[in-house]
Design a protein around this motif. Structure first.
Motif, PDB file in Angstrom:
ATOM      1  N   LYS A  30      -9.329 -22.242 -21.337  1.00 42.16           N
ATOM      2  CA  LYS A  30      -9.744 -22.158 -22.761  1.00 42.16           C
ATOM      3  C   LYS A  30      -9.978 -23.574 -23.323  1.00 42.16           C
ATOM      4  O   LYS A  30     -10.840 -23.805 -24.165  1.00 42.16           O
ATOM      5  CB  LYS A  30      -8.639 -21.448 -23.559  1.00 42.16           C
ATOM      6  CG  LYS A  30      -9.067 -20.921 -24.930  1.00 42.16           C
ATOM      7  CD  LYS A  30      -7.946 -20.109 -25.584  1.00 42.16           C
ATOM      8  CE  LYS A  30      -7.022 -21.053 -26.383  1.00 42.16           C
ATOM      9  NZ  LYS A  30      -5.917 -20.334 -27.072  1.00 42.16           N
ATOM     10  N   LYS A  75      -0.097 -17.528 -15.029  1.00 40.15           N
ATOM     11  CA  LYS A  75      -1.396 -16.961 -15.435  1.00 40.15           C
ATOM     12  C   LYS A  75      -1.757 -17.409 -16.845  1.00 40.15           C
ATOM     13  O   LYS A  75      -2.890 -17.842 -17.111  1.00 40.15           O
ATOM     14  CB  LYS A  75      -1.336 -15.435 -15.359  1.00 40.15           C
ATOM     15  CG  LYS A  75      -2.664 -14.766 -15.709  1.00 40.15           C
ATOM     16  CD  LYS A  75      -2.620 -13.274 -15.575  1.00 40.15           C
ATOM     17  CE  LYS A  75      -3.930 -12.661 -16.079  1.00 40.15           C
ATOM     18  NZ  LYS A  75      -3.889 -11.172 -16.047  1.00 40.15           N
ATOM     19  N   THR A 113      -4.913 -19.824 -17.916  1.00 41.15           N
ATOM     20  CA  THR A 113      -5.855 -19.294 -18.914  1.00 41.15           C
ATOM     21  C   THR A 113      -5.993 -20.273 -20.083  1.00 41.15           C
ATOM     22  O   THR A 113      -7.085 -20.574 -20.549  1.00 41.15           O
ATOM     23  CB  THR A 113      -5.361 -17.909 -19.411  1.00 41.15           C
ATOM     24  OG1 THR A 113      -5.165 -17.068 -18.266  1.00 41.15           O
ATOM     25  CG2 THR A 113      -6.343 -17.270 -20.375  1.00 41.15           C
ATOM     26  N   PRO A 126      -7.490 -16.977 -13.133  1.00 42.19           N
ATOM     27  CA  PRO A 126      -8.884 -17.354 -13.446  1.00 42.19           C
ATOM     28  C   PRO A 126      -9.310 -18.594 -12.678  1.00 42.19           C
ATOM     29  O   PRO A 126      -9.274 -19.722 -13.208  1.00 42.19           O
ATOM     30  CB  PRO A 126      -8.830 -17.634 -14.943  1.00 42.19           C
ATOM     31  CG  PRO A 126      -7.446 -18.166 -15.184  1.00 42.19           C
ATOM     32  CD  PRO A 126      -6.557 -17.442 -14.185  1.00 42.19           C
TER      33      PRO A 126
END
Ligand SMILES: C[C@H](OP(=O)(O)O)C(=O)O
Ligand SMILES: [Mg+2]
Length: 302
Positions: free
Chosen positions: A51, A43, A47, A80
């Motif tokens: 970003k 995760k 992420t 995500p």
């Protein structure tokens, strides 16, 4: 061309490769999760990639679920990702039936596989059946077979995928449709012989279809998942990817890494799935550009 895979361990090497890639193409089983267990650090790594404006695409040879069902699995881990970034071998099989075979409306597909695979095929307007053969009890007698299993020219293709409920009735039907009609296509979602679960592996579609391949002598199966061109065609038809700045991240040499090499994509093997460091270094047939302990290693980058 190096004859040795380079291990990404220190942060400078990891960051150098990370900065050179715009699109990460991830395998799922053994990279993102093992069965229903999220792999440590995934995760955070996804992420971090978001970003840094990296595109992330997920390409699984697992044919058991529809993309919606996969999206639910990703969401259950709060990862995500976008549903449009998910490609499974069920979806690539549906793509092949629709866009390559232009599968006729008056024919149907016998599926030795899950309801998810059947649904993905039906979602492209192809008539599919076979789920009703998930019998729980063995045949009562040979008569059952002789009464139920017959040639049927309305079956234009047999599709074999991962199936935990495989049985002799299904094999008998698939064999009969394939061998009695010269125009019946013999399709297989993926060639993976095993897949990683908790801390061991179990048979996968490549092992489910093996008895049928042994029995069917007059027709070669067409495989549709990684590493075949059909899977990259299915992705490229949806996204205009710059494959020169893409990286295939997988745990299996003969599907994920070959898939990357076949398409001149940078290859990165992770050691969180079916391939150990020893297994990688003890063979010289398939040499990934890089290998890494797992996606967790990216989390050193801020
Ligand atoms: C091995 C395969 O999944 P993948 O590793 O391609 O996500 C599968 O579980 O069928
Ligand atoms: Mg895998």
């Amino acid at each position: 061309m190096s004859n040795k895979s380079f291990k990404l361990e220190n942060i400078n090497d990891i960051k150098r490769v990370f900065d050179s890639i715009d699109t990460f193409i991830f395998d799922c089983d053994g990279v993102i999760w093992r069965a229903n267990n999220l792999i440590k650090g995934v995760k955070e790594a996804l992420t971090l990639m978001k970003k840094n404006n990296k595109r992330t695409i997920f390409v699984t040879n697992n044919s058991t679920k529809t993309r919606e069902e996969y999206f639910k699995k990703f969401s259950s881990f709060d990862l995500p990702i976008d549903i449009n970034d998910i490609f499974s071998s069920a979806y690539s099989t549906a793509y092949y039936l629709r866009n390559v075979l232009d599968f006729p409306k008056d024919k149907r597909v016998y599926v030795l596989g899950t309801q998810g695979l059947i649904k993905e095929i039906e979602d492209v307007g192809v008539n599919a059946f076979g789920y009703e053969d998930n019998i729980t009890e063995p045949f009562a007698s040979e008569e059952d077979i002789f009464n139920e299993v017959k040639p049927d020219d309305s079956v234009g293709a047999v599709v074999v995928g991962f199936d935990m409920k495989v049985n002799y009735k299904k094999y008998s039907k698939a064999y009969t449709y394939i061998t009695s009609n010269p125009d019946c296509h013999f399709l297989v979602t993926n060639s993976d012989i095993t897949y990683p679960v908790q801390n061991f592996v179990l048979p996968e579609a490549g092992s489910v279809v093996a008895p049928l391949i042994a029995a069917v002598k007059n027709k070669e199966p067409v495989f549709l998942g990684k590493p075949t061109a059909n899977m990259i065609n299915c992705i490229s038809q949806k996204f205009n990817l710059d494959l020169k700045r893409a990286c295939m991240v997988g745990d299996r040499l003969d599907t994920d890494m070959v898939f990357g090499k076949n398409n001149n994509i940078t290859t990165l093997l992770v050691l969180t799935g079916v391939t150990s460091e020893e297994a990688l270094l003890n063979q010289d047939k398939i040499i990934p550009d890089y290998y890494i302990e797992g996606l967790n290693s990216f989390n050193q980058i801020q």
